[in-house]
Write a protein that holds these residues in place. Sequence first.
Motif, PDB file in Angstrom:
ATOM      1  N   ARG A 128      30.795  23.436  63.050  1.00 37.30           N
ATOM      2  CA  ARG A 128      31.101  22.160  63.719  1.00 37.30           C
ATOM      3  C   ARG A 128      31.350  22.336  65.216  1.00 37.30           C
ATOM      4  N   ARG A 129      31.455  23.554  65.648  1.00 40.21           N
ATOM      5  CA  ARG A 129      31.759  23.798  67.063  1.00 40.21           C
ATOM      6  C   ARG A 129      30.498  23.648  67.914  1.00 40.21           C
ATOM      7  N   THR A 130      30.696  23.318  69.184  1.00 40.04           N
ATOM      8  CA  THR A 130      29.579  23.305  70.131  1.00 40.04           C
ATOM      9  C   THR A 130      29.778  24.472  71.085  1.00 40.04           C
ATOM     10  N   ALA A 142      36.249  28.849  57.276  1.00 44.65           N
ATOM     11  CA  ALA A 142      36.081  29.326  58.659  1.00 44.65           C
ATOM     12  C   ALA A 142      34.636  29.124  59.125  1.00 44.65           C
ATOM     13  N   LEU A 143      33.696  29.386  58.214  1.00 46.38           N
ATOM     14  CA  LEU A 143      32.283  29.255  58.587  1.00 46.38           C
ATOM     15  C   LEU A 143      31.905  27.781  58.791  1.00 46.38           C
ATOM     16  N   TYR A 173      38.803  31.651  65.334  1.00 49.42           N
ATOM     17  CA  TYR A 173      39.337  30.872  64.212  1.00 49.42           C
ATOM     18  C   TYR A 173      40.628  31.541  63.758  1.00 49.42           C
ATOM     19  N   PHE A 174      41.715  30.789  63.830  1.00 49.39           N
ATOM     20  CA  PHE A 174      43.020  31.334  63.436  1.00 49.39           C
ATOM     21  C   PHE A 174      43.503  30.637  62.166  1.00 49.39           C
ATOM     22  N   THR A 175      44.024  31.425  61.257  1.00 53.45           N
ATOM     23  CA  THR A 175      44.560  30.841  60.025  1.00 53.45           C
ATOM     24  C   THR A 175      45.910  31.480  59.717  1.00 53.45           C
ATOM     25  N   PRO A 176      46.856  30.697  59.180  1.00 55.84           N
ATOM     26  CA  PRO A 176      48.159  31.282  58.845  1.00 55.84           C
ATOM     27  C   PRO A 176      48.134  32.199  57.627  1.00 55.84           C
ATOM     28  N   PRO A 186      24.464  42.575  68.530  1.00 58.86           N
ATOM     29  CA  PRO A 186      24.836  41.409  69.348  1.00 58.86           C
ATOM     30  C   PRO A 186      26.343  41.164  69.313  1.00 58.86           C
ATOM     31  N   ASP A 187      26.823  40.420  70.294  1.00 53.62           N
ATOM     32  CA  ASP A 187      28.254  40.086  70.352  1.00 53.62           C
ATOM     33  C   ASP A 187      28.661  39.244  69.139  1.00 53.62           C
ATOM     34  N   PRO A 188      29.938  39.289  68.772  1.00 55.90           N
ATOM     35  CA  PRO A 188      30.350  38.465  67.619  1.00 55.90           C
ATOM     36  C   PRO A 188      30.258  36.970  67.939  1.00 55.90           C
ATOM     37  N   ASP A 189      29.771  36.203  66.966  1.00 61.33           N
ATOM     38  CA  ASP A 189      29.717  34.749  67.134  1.00 61.33           C
ATOM     39  C   ASP A 189      31.079  34.147  66.816  1.00 61.33           C
ATOM     40  N   LEU A 190      31.741  34.737  65.827  1.00 61.30           N
ATOM     41  CA  LEU A 190      33.003  34.177  65.341  1.00 61.30           C
ATOM     42  C   LEU A 190      34.012  35.306  65.148  1.00 61.30           C
ATOM     43  N   ILE A 191      35.210  35.113  65.706  1.00 64.02           N
ATOM     44  CA  ILE A 191      36.294  36.081  65.476  1.00 64.02           C
ATOM     45  C   ILE A 191      37.403  35.357  64.708  1.00 64.02           C
TER      46      ILE A 191
END
Length: 252
Positions: free
Chosen positions: A237-239, A231-232, A214-217, A186-191
Amino acid sequence: MVASLRNNTGKIEPLIPEVVPKHVAIIMDGNGRWAKARGLPRTEGHRQGTENLRRILKACVEFGVEILTIYAFSTENWKRPRAEVRVLMSILEMVIDRELRELHESGVQIRHIGELDAMAPALQKKIRYACDFTKNNTKLILNVAFNYGGRDEIIHAVRKIVASGIAPEQINEDLISSYMYTSPLPDPDLIIRTSGEVRSSNFLVWQGTYSEYYFTPVYWPDFDKEQLREALIEYSRRTRRFGQTDEQIKDE
Ligand code: IPE
Ligand code: IPE
Ligand code: MG
């Protein structure tokens, strides 16, 4: 940053299994800058980044992630100095030599996405062997994007579709997906992208259309289990609306 993971009782927020992404993809970026900040050669950053992968693999299994796709070498990374390209190739070789048994014993199924042909024949053979050796494992699927480019993948798919003589009216999204390197996953849920860069750099162009980003420095060698947890939690919390309205999502 860790503070945001604590709820008002001071406890670390637990992950809710139902909203843990099934497929996480990571653009492991920032090895060079991590090394530079410490006065070390870039190659040391790549080594530390590789060490970090062990930790993240473990954490993924612990958190219930089923598929992890890692961006390790892009089709554009060939433009780097030859010595660095050589080091990156040798790191992959070393990881297969040293870690294959342990990965197998931990139930990791290794898959490769990308174009194998441009790599040295001995390395191609090792990659094929590692994939074949672990193909029945089910604990975690580790998709290694090495010599991978999203556009290259689409070109590759189009060539195969044309060569197989498929009629134009048979071409639809499912058919194209079935010709991607990632098929049948399946396609990625989270990158996730580390290092503060906010771009896809040719990663999962077809598959990532509705992934959460999700971007992090934080540089990749420093991206640890707690950073992954964060990140998870942010993902949970996202819709995800996939074009629909909030009301429709609630009615489902
Ligand atoms: C990611 O780190 C690893 C690869 C792209 C192979 P970089 O090597 O891109 O590190 P930075 O972005 O230069 O810091
Ligand atoms: C993306 O990182 C590729 C990998 C992490 C393997 P780069 O460091 O190559 O990306 P750009 O060049 O900054 O976009
Ligand atoms: Mg980079």
